[in-house]
Design an enzyme around this catalytic site. Sequence first.
Site, PDB file in Angstrom:
ATOM      1  N   HIS A  49       5.659  -2.762   0.980  1.00 52.11           N
ATOM      2  CA  HIS A  49       5.928  -3.663  -0.130  1.00 52.11           C
ATOM      3  C   HIS A  49       7.112  -3.137  -0.937  1.00 52.11           C
ATOM      4  O   HIS A  49       7.550  -2.001  -0.742  1.00 52.11           O
ATOM      5  CB  HIS A  49       4.686  -3.820  -1.024  1.00 52.11           C
TER       6      HIS A  49
HETATM    7  P1  TYD Z   1      -2.190  -1.189  -2.085  1.00 58.23           P
HETATM    8  O1  TYD Z   1      -1.094  -1.533  -3.039  1.00 58.23           O
HETATM    9  O2  TYD Z   1      -2.479  -2.156  -0.991  1.00 58.23           O
HETATM   10  O3  TYD Z   1      -1.932   0.249  -1.481  1.00 58.23           O
HETATM   11  P2  TYD Z   1      -0.731   0.737  -0.538  1.00 58.23           P
HETATM   12  O4  TYD Z   1       0.446  -0.121  -0.857  1.00 58.23           O
HETATM   13  O5  TYD Z   1      -0.535   2.158  -0.915  1.00 58.23           O
HETATM   14  O6  TYD Z   1      -1.168   0.603   0.874  1.00 58.23           O
HETATM   15  O7  TYD Z   1      -3.497  -0.943  -2.959  1.00 58.23           O
HETATM   16  C1  TYD Z   1      -4.774  -0.830  -2.388  1.00 58.23           C
HETATM   17  C2  TYD Z   1      -5.794  -1.458  -3.333  1.00 58.23           C
HETATM   18  O8  TYD Z   1      -5.846  -0.748  -4.585  1.00 58.23           O
HETATM   19  C3  TYD Z   1      -5.484  -2.892  -3.672  1.00 58.23           C
HETATM   20  O9  TYD Z   1      -6.709  -3.608  -3.694  1.00 58.23           O
HETATM   21  C4  TYD Z   1      -4.907  -2.831  -5.062  1.00 58.23           C
HETATM   22  C5  TYD Z   1      -5.586  -1.626  -5.671  1.00 58.23           C
HETATM   23  N1  TYD Z   1      -4.773  -0.890  -6.655  1.00 58.23           N
HETATM   24  C6  TYD Z   1      -5.176  -0.851  -7.990  1.00 58.23           C
HETATM   25  O10 TYD Z   1      -6.193  -1.451  -8.375  1.00 58.23           O
HETATM   26  N2  TYD Z   1      -4.442  -0.125  -8.883  1.00 58.23           N
HETATM   27  C7  TYD Z   1      -3.319   0.538  -8.514  1.00 58.23           C
HETATM   28  O11 TYD Z   1      -2.669   1.195  -9.366  1.00 58.23           O
HETATM   29  C8  TYD Z   1      -2.890   0.471  -7.132  1.00 58.23           C
HETATM   30  C9  TYD Z   1      -1.653   1.194  -6.682  1.00 58.23           C
HETATM   31  C10 TYD Z   1      -3.654  -0.233  -6.243  1.00 58.23           C
END
Ligand code: TYD
Length: 137
Positions: A49
């Site tokens: 992303h």
């Molecule tokens: P995600 O952004 O998909 O992680 P990555 O990009 O590292 O693979 O986040 C995973 C899950 O955690 C998603 O349901 C969103 C949640 N999340 C939060 O609630 N707070 C945060 O600060 C972050 C980074 C993620």
Amino acid sequence: MNYQLLTFKVMGDELGNLISLEENRNIPFNIKRVYYIYGTKTDAIRGRHSHPKLNQVVVCVRGACKFLLDDGKIKKVIKLNSPEQGLFIGENIWREMSEFTPDCVLMVLANEFYNEDEYIRDYQQFKESLSNDKKNY
Ligand code: TYD
């Protein structure tokens, strides 16, 4: 590309090491959020992303992993394997994390609270967001 590898000062003594992270000192923004990623499957690819309006510093406090950064023109691969380094990632950078060691702990400092609406999770949309930015100049 809007990224920078930061090297932190280590306060080391006979007891071990200590690194201090402070907003607008060795972290180049106001820190609003800290989260950490651990227990990641070794074959996982996380991230995929970009953020139009978010600055982050990523510290691999234990273990190692690989970062692919992409600003739409240049791709850069960075291996993070030291708690003494921080990877600053600015706005509009597509990132993918992979090759996590089983013990990898990634700590992330961010200048904004979590906001899912601010994520671009589709690569094509990311590319389009860059050309939309240019049209605004
Ligand atoms: P995600 O952004 O998909 O992680 P990555 O990009 O590292 O693979 O986040 C995973 C899950 O955690 C998603 O349901 C969103 C949640 N999340 C939060 O609630 N707070 C945060 O600060 C972050 C980074 C993620």
